[in-house]
Design a protein around this motif. Structure first.
Motif, PDB file in Angstrom:
ATOM      1  N   UNK A  24       2.636   0.544  14.608  1.00 13.59           N
ATOM      2  CA  UNK A  24       2.726   1.621  13.930  1.00 13.59           C
ATOM      3  C   UNK A  24       2.032   2.129  12.855  1.00 13.59           C
ATOM      4  N   UNK A  25       1.286   2.918  12.900  1.00 12.66           N
ATOM      5  CA  UNK A  25       0.983   2.972  11.056  1.00 12.66           C
ATOM      6  C   UNK A  25       1.106   4.515  11.390  1.00 12.66           C
ATOM      7  N   UNK A  26       1.318   5.228   9.814  1.00 14.83           N
ATOM      8  CA  UNK A  26       1.336   6.348   9.554  1.00 14.83           C
ATOM      9  C   UNK A  26      -0.202   6.600   8.483  1.00 14.83           C
ATOM     10  N   UNK A  27      -0.442   8.023   8.293  1.00 12.68           N
ATOM     11  CA  UNK A  27      -0.921   8.140   7.784  1.00 12.68           C
ATOM     12  C   UNK A  27      -0.390   8.470   6.071  1.00 12.68           C
ATOM     13  N   UNK A  28      -0.826   8.983   5.481  1.00 10.90           N
ATOM     14  CA  UNK A  28       0.222   9.071   3.678  1.00 10.90           C
ATOM     15  C   UNK A  28       0.019   9.958   4.327  1.00 10.90           C
ATOM     16  N   UNK A  29       1.917  10.992   3.044  1.00 14.11           N
ATOM     17  CA  UNK A  29       1.506  12.079   2.783  1.00 14.11           C
ATOM     18  C   UNK A  29       0.530  13.032   2.015  1.00 14.11           C
ATOM     19  N   UNK A  30       0.011  11.777   0.758  1.00 19.78           N
ATOM     20  CA  UNK A  30      -0.573  12.505   0.085  1.00 19.78           C
ATOM     21  C   UNK A  30      -2.048  11.803   0.351  1.00 19.78           C
ATOM     22  N   UNK A  31      -3.535  11.283   1.089  1.00 15.19           N
ATOM     23  CA  UNK A  31      -4.063  10.870   1.652  1.00 15.19           C
ATOM     24  C   UNK A  31      -4.820  10.969  -0.006  1.00 15.19           C
ATOM     25  N   UNK A  32      -5.671   9.705  -0.002  1.00  9.69           N
ATOM     26  CA  UNK A  32      -7.082   9.578  -1.557  1.00  9.69           C
ATOM     27  C   UNK A  32      -8.080   9.608  -1.376  1.00  9.69           C
ATOM     28  N   UNK A  33      -8.909  11.082  -1.561  1.00  7.57           N
ATOM     29  CA  UNK A  33     -10.655  10.532  -1.133  1.00  7.57           C
ATOM     30  C   UNK A  33     -10.191  11.897   0.528  1.00  7.57           C
ATOM     31  N   UNK A  34     -11.993  11.523   0.710  1.00  8.20           N
ATOM     32  CA  UNK A  34     -12.019  12.165   1.889  1.00  8.20           C
ATOM     33  C   UNK A  34     -11.489  11.448   3.360  1.00  8.20           C
ATOM     34  N   UNK A  35     -11.205  10.073   2.661  1.00  5.53           N
ATOM     35  CA  UNK A  35     -11.143   9.010   4.399  1.00  5.53           C
ATOM     36  C   UNK A  35      -9.857   8.802   4.416  1.00  5.53           C
ATOM     37  N   UNK A  36      -9.013   8.583   6.337  1.00  4.53           N
ATOM     38  CA  UNK A  36      -7.966   8.704   6.340  1.00  4.53           C
ATOM     39  C   UNK A  36      -7.620   6.984   6.555  1.00  4.53           C
ATOM     40  N   UNK A  37      -6.563   7.000   5.084  1.00  2.84           N
ATOM     41  CA  UNK A  37      -6.448   5.025   4.905  1.00  2.84           C
ATOM     42  C   UNK A  37      -4.505   5.072   6.100  1.00  2.84           C
ATOM     43  N   UNK A  38      -4.972   4.831   6.591  1.00  2.00           N
ATOM     44  CA  UNK A  38      -3.040   4.352   8.153  1.00  2.00           C
ATOM     45  C   UNK A  38      -2.874   3.346   7.380  1.00  2.00           C
ATOM     46  N   UNK A  39      -1.123   3.253   7.034  1.00  2.54           N
ATOM     47  CA  UNK A  39      -0.692   2.822   6.004  1.00  2.54           C
ATOM     48  C   UNK A  39       0.579   2.593   6.887  1.00  2.54           C
ATOM     49  N   UNK A  40       1.742   1.667   6.122  1.00  2.00           N
ATOM     50  CA  UNK A  40       3.121   1.466   6.458  1.00  2.00           C
ATOM     51  C   UNK A  40       4.490   2.495   5.772  1.00  2.00           C
ATOM     52  N   UNK A  41       4.969   2.118   6.239  1.00  2.00           N
ATOM     53  CA  UNK A  41       6.459   3.131   5.314  1.00  2.00           C
ATOM     54  C   UNK A  41       6.359   1.938   4.131  1.00  2.00           C
ATOM     55  N   UNK A  42       6.842   2.801   3.486  1.00  2.00           N
ATOM     56  CA  UNK A  42       7.370   1.644   1.954  1.00  2.00           C
ATOM     57  C   UNK A  42       8.583   1.545   1.489  1.00  2.00           C
ATOM     58  N   UNK A  43       9.682   1.372   1.472  1.00  2.00           N
ATOM     59  CA  UNK A  43      11.199   1.296   1.281  1.00  2.00           C
ATOM     60  C   UNK A  43      11.242   0.583   0.109  1.00  2.00           C
ATOM     61  N   UNK A  44      11.793   1.198  -0.348  1.00  2.00           N
ATOM     62  CA  UNK A  44      12.840   0.314  -1.560  1.00  2.00           C
ATOM     63  C   UNK A  44      14.164  -0.446  -0.990  1.00  2.00           C
ATOM     64  N   UNK A  45      13.228  -1.699  -1.570  1.00  2.00           N
ATOM     65  CA  UNK A  45      14.500  -2.011  -1.912  1.00  2.00           C
ATOM     66  C   UNK A  45      15.758  -2.294  -2.519  1.00  2.00           C
TER      67      UNK A  45
END
Length: 151
Positions: A24-45
């Motif tokens: 399960x991947x997410x689209x970042x809330x603020x994508x950079x550039x024109x291409x979509x970059x799929x990512x994982x949530x980054x949870x602060x430890x």
């Protein structure tokens, strides 16, 4: 055996998987550039918190995820978005056979299920870039349990 505790600048990136070998991947809330970059949530430890505890805190308490099974395999790499810190990649599966749409909506409405083959075929941008090899190694049984460097 538990993983190393956080030093306060670390993040954990849960990889939620299901039985057809999808992640399960997410689209970042603020994508950079024109291409979509799929990512994982980054949870602060939190300082002194292990990656497994941070994943549990985030998914169980934060997004009300069903009971979890956490893989003993943990990937570790440097943070690219910060001067200091480590990011941990932790594989997580719902303990019960939860319905994938319900799990997807619990994580984020914009999340999408992918196989590594689909991501490679689509030439999708992925962050962290090492994720596809890590997941293929996990599913193929090539990687040993415990913490491994992805760099």
């Amino acid at each position: 055996m538990d993983d190393a505790p956080s030093h306060g600048h670390d993040v954990v990136r849960p990889v939620v998987i299901d039985s057809p070998k999808r992640l399960l991947l997410l689209i970042p809330s603020e994508p950079e550039g024109d291409e979509i970059c799929w990512t994982l949530p980054a949870v602060p430890m939190r300082p002194g918190e292990t990656s497994r505890r941070a994943v549990t805190r985030h998914l169980r308490r934060g997004v009300h995820f069903p009971p979890l099974r956490i893989s003993p395999l943990i990937g570790r790499l440097s943070r690219r978005d910060a001067v200091e810190g480590v990011q941990y990649v932790v594989v997580v599966r719902p303990a019960a056979e939860s319905c994938p749409p319900a799990v997807r909506c619990a994580v984020a409405p914009e999340a999408c299920w992918w196989t590594t083959a689909e991501l490679r075929s689509a030439r999708a941008l992925i962050e962290p870039a090492e994720l596809l090899d890590f997941m293929d190694g996990y599913w193929g049984g090539w990687l040993p349990d415990g913490e491994i460097s992805l760099e």
